[in-house]
Design a protein around this motif. Structure first.
Motif, short mmCIF file in Angstrom:
data_model
loop_
_atom_site.label_atom_id
_atom_site.label_comp_id
_atom_site.label_asym_id
_atom_site.label_seq_id
_atom_site.Cartn_x
_atom_site.Cartn_y
_atom_site.Cartn_z
N ASP A 130 -4.46 5.15 6.55
CA ASP A 130 -5.19 5.27 5.28
C ASP A 130 -4.64 6.40 4.42
O ASP A 130 -4.61 6.29 3.19
CB ASP A 130 -6.68 5.51 5.57
CG ASP A 130 -7.33 4.33 6.26
OD1 ASP A 130 -6.85 3.20 6.05
OD2 ASP A 130 -8.30 4.53 7.03
N VAL A 131 -4.20 7.46 5.08
CA VAL A 131 -3.68 8.63 4.34
C VAL A 131 -2.21 8.79 4.68
O VAL A 131 -1.82 8.80 5.86
CB VAL A 131 -4.45 9.92 4.72
CG1 VAL A 131 -3.90 11.11 3.95
CG2 VAL A 131 -5.95 9.74 4.43
N TYR A 138 7.81 4.77 7.84
CA TYR A 138 7.34 3.43 8.18
C TYR A 138 8.44 2.72 8.97
O TYR A 138 9.59 2.66 8.53
CB TYR A 138 6.99 2.64 6.92
CG TYR A 138 5.88 3.28 6.12
CD1 TYR A 138 4.54 2.98 6.38
CD2 TYR A 138 6.17 4.20 5.11
CE1 TYR A 138 3.52 3.58 5.64
CE2 TYR A 138 5.16 4.79 4.38
CZ TYR A 138 3.84 4.49 4.65
OH TYR A 138 2.83 5.09 3.93
N LEU A 139 8.07 2.20 10.14
CA LEU A 139 9.05 1.59 11.05
C LEU A 139 8.95 0.07 11.02
O LEU A 139 7.91 -0.49 10.70
CB LEU A 139 8.82 2.08 12.48
CG LEU A 139 8.72 3.59 12.71
CD1 LEU A 139 8.46 3.88 14.18
CD2 LEU A 139 9.97 4.30 12.24
N SER A 140 10.05 -0.55 11.40
CA SER A 140 10.05 -2.00 11.57
C SER A 140 9.05 -2.41 12.65
O SER A 140 8.80 -1.65 13.60
CB SER A 140 11.45 -2.47 11.95
OG SER A 140 11.43 -3.76 12.51
N LEU A 151 0.78 4.31 15.46
CA LEU A 151 0.44 5.15 14.31
C LEU A 151 0.19 6.59 14.73
O LEU A 151 -0.48 6.85 15.75
CB LEU A 151 -0.81 4.60 13.61
CG LEU A 151 -0.68 3.26 12.87
CD1 LEU A 151 -2.03 2.85 12.29
CD2 LEU A 151 0.36 3.34 11.77
N GLY A 152 0.74 7.53 13.96
CA GLY A 152 0.54 8.95 14.24
C GLY A 152 1.53 9.55 15.21
O GLY A 152 1.52 10.77 15.43
N ASP A 153 2.40 8.72 15.82
CA ASP A 153 3.39 9.25 16.76
C ASP A 153 4.48 10.02 16.01
O ASP A 153 4.74 9.78 14.83
CB ASP A 153 4.05 8.10 17.55
CG ASP A 153 3.10 7.51 18.58
OD1 ASP A 153 2.02 8.09 18.79
OD2 ASP A 153 3.44 6.45 19.16
N ASN A 169 3.69 6.37 10.00
CA ASN A 169 2.56 6.10 9.11
C ASN A 169 2.23 4.61 9.00
O ASN A 169 1.23 4.23 8.41
CB ASN A 169 2.86 6.66 7.71
CG ASN A 169 1.61 7.08 6.98
OD1 ASN A 169 1.00 8.09 7.34
ND2 ASN A 169 1.19 6.32 5.97
N GLY A 170 3.10 3.76 9.57
CA GLY A 170 2.84 2.33 9.50
C GLY A 170 4.01 1.51 10.01
O GLY A 170 5.07 2.05 10.36
#
Length: 448
Positions: A130-131, A138-140, A151-153, A169-170
């Motif tokens: 969300d943030v 952003y990863l594949s 997420l968050g790793d 982040n996504g």
């Protein structure tokens, strides 16, 4: 009709254990058949729909800024074979390193801004925080499926002597930059802030690059790429990477289609085993109940009615088992899809396919009905007198190769050989089925 119902009920009660065994086989085959047919019918269509959704190019070219010239854009705009093109800025890192699962990869990497507007090769975010953090990456989707990231790793890129640290982040879908292979390029999307941090930390104009997306009228992608290299006076010394939609299609479709073929073949093998068991049960029943069948004929029952009586339990068992198997497959196909799509960088959520369910039901019921009908044909040729004398048409008058009253081998061995050769065709069929099952199992295990 009431008589047929009572006789069928009697047969089911007498042979319910064997019918349950056959039912389990048809249930398993129905699960695999429905999953295979669902994927066969829907996956290819899904892939091409995904290409349209992302407005995928026919040719993808990544080039270092040092090798990019203004004449390239002129070439793209004046070439009649090129329908549309799009040029995007990127950070182009050669021989960058990152961890994927338990493996350290060294490959070419393209870093793009998350705010960049793309006409072709659009990014579809599957999962997103969300943030957006300051050092967001952003990863594949493949990094989530098999790379072990969430997420968050923390995520680290190593380039030359620099360590670039990010927060996941996504995850996104992309047909051209989702690969994790030293032979191609791996793409990452950065937040604008993280993008600027990479530039300031590495601080070299050589890091900049261009991504060229091309949609063309013809399908000769290789010829267009060769002409692009020739007209722009590039050579093997230049840092240029290209990927065609043909290669992407091959990468995304070979494994799923191969697995589909194995699943359907495996289900057909199980059906074949069920047919052998069905034939064996019917043959044994006729041999054991030949007198009763003769009595039924003497009482006025027609051969067609007797055939129907014996066929109904098998057809009902096949139909009910196939229906239950199809219902189970509806809930299990998503898990199968996840396993198959683990190494592919797009996401597929298969739904219920009524055509696949009906086809699997039709195949199993039709095979069962035809096999039952064929095996029960001998009842037509068995007369009442022969039946009452325990003399069915299955009796063989061929030469006795293994007489029990004489021979060098023991009686038990001669009896076993005699039984084996009396059902030679059936034994050969069983042997072929066992070989095919072992082949399919080993091949599936090798793929896994």
């Amino acid at each position: 009709m009431e008589k047929i119902k009572h006789l069928s009920t009697y047969y089911i009660k007498k042979n319910y254990k064997s019918l349950i065994f056959i039912g389990i086989m048809f249930l398993i085959s129905s699960i695999f058949m429905n999953i295979g047919l669902n994927m066969l019918i829907n996956y290819n269509r899904f892939f091409f729909d995904k290409c349209k959704e992302l407005n995928s190019p026919d040719l993808f070219i990544a080039i270092n800024n040092a090798d990019y010239t203004d004449s390239m854009q002129k070439y793209l705009s004046e070439n009649d074979e090129i329908e549309n093109y799009d040029i995007q800025d990127a950070i182009y890192l050669k021989n960058a390193q990152f961890t994927f699962g338990s493996t350290q990869y060294t490959t070419k990497i393209l870093l793009q801004k998350s705010s960049a507007e793309k006409k072709q090769g659009k990014i579809n975010y599957i999962e997103k925080s969300d943030v957006e953090s300051e050092n967001a990456i952003y990863l594949s989707l493949r990094f989530k499926n098999t790379g072990g990231y969430d997420l968050g790793d923390d995520f680290e890129l190593s380039f030359l002597d620099q360590k670039l640290n990010f927060k996941v982040n996504g995850f996104y879908e992309d047909l051209f930059m989702g690969s994790v292979s030293p032979d191609y390029v791996t793409g990452f999307i950065l937040s604008d802030n993280a993008y600027q941090q990479v530039i300031s930390k590495c601080g070299s104009d050589d890091l900049y690059g261009k991504i060229i997306y091309i949609q063309q009228d013809s399908n000769d992608y290789e010829a267009l790429y060769d002409d692009f290299i020739k007209q722009n006076k590039l050579s093997g010394n230049n840092d240029v990477t290209s990927i065609s939609s043909e290669l992407v299609e091959l990468s995304c479709m070979v494994t799923p289609n191969l697995v589909v073929a194995i699943i359907i073949a495996f289900s057909l093998i199980i059906i074949a085993v069920g047919m052998v068991v069905t034939k064996f049960m019917i043959t044994n029943f006729i041999d054991e109940e030949i007198q009763n069948l003769g009595s039924l004929k003497a009482m006025g029952y027609k051969s067609s009615e007797i055939i129907l009586v014996i066929s109904i339990p098998f057809i009902l068992t096949a139909g009910i088992s196939a229906l239950i198997g199809s219902l189970i497959s509806v809930f299990s196909i998503k898990k199968f899809a996840e396993l198959i799509m683990a190494d592919i960088w797009i996401k597929w959520n298969p739904g219920v396919d009524v055509i696949a369910i009906l086809l699997s039901l039709l195949i199993i019921i039709t095979f069962t009905a035809l096999k039952s009908r064929k095996t029960l044909k001998r009842i037509n040729n068995t007369t009442v007198i022969d039946a009452l004398r325990l003399n069915s048409v299955s009796r063989s008058f061929k030469k006795n190769v293994f007489p029990l009253d004489r021979g060098a081998l023991g009686v038990n061995i001669r009896l076993a050989l005699k039984s084996m050769f009396q059902s030679l065709k059936q034994n050969i069929a069983i042997m072929i089925i066992v070989v095919l099952i072992n082949f399919a199992s080993c091949f599936g295990l090798f793929l896994y």
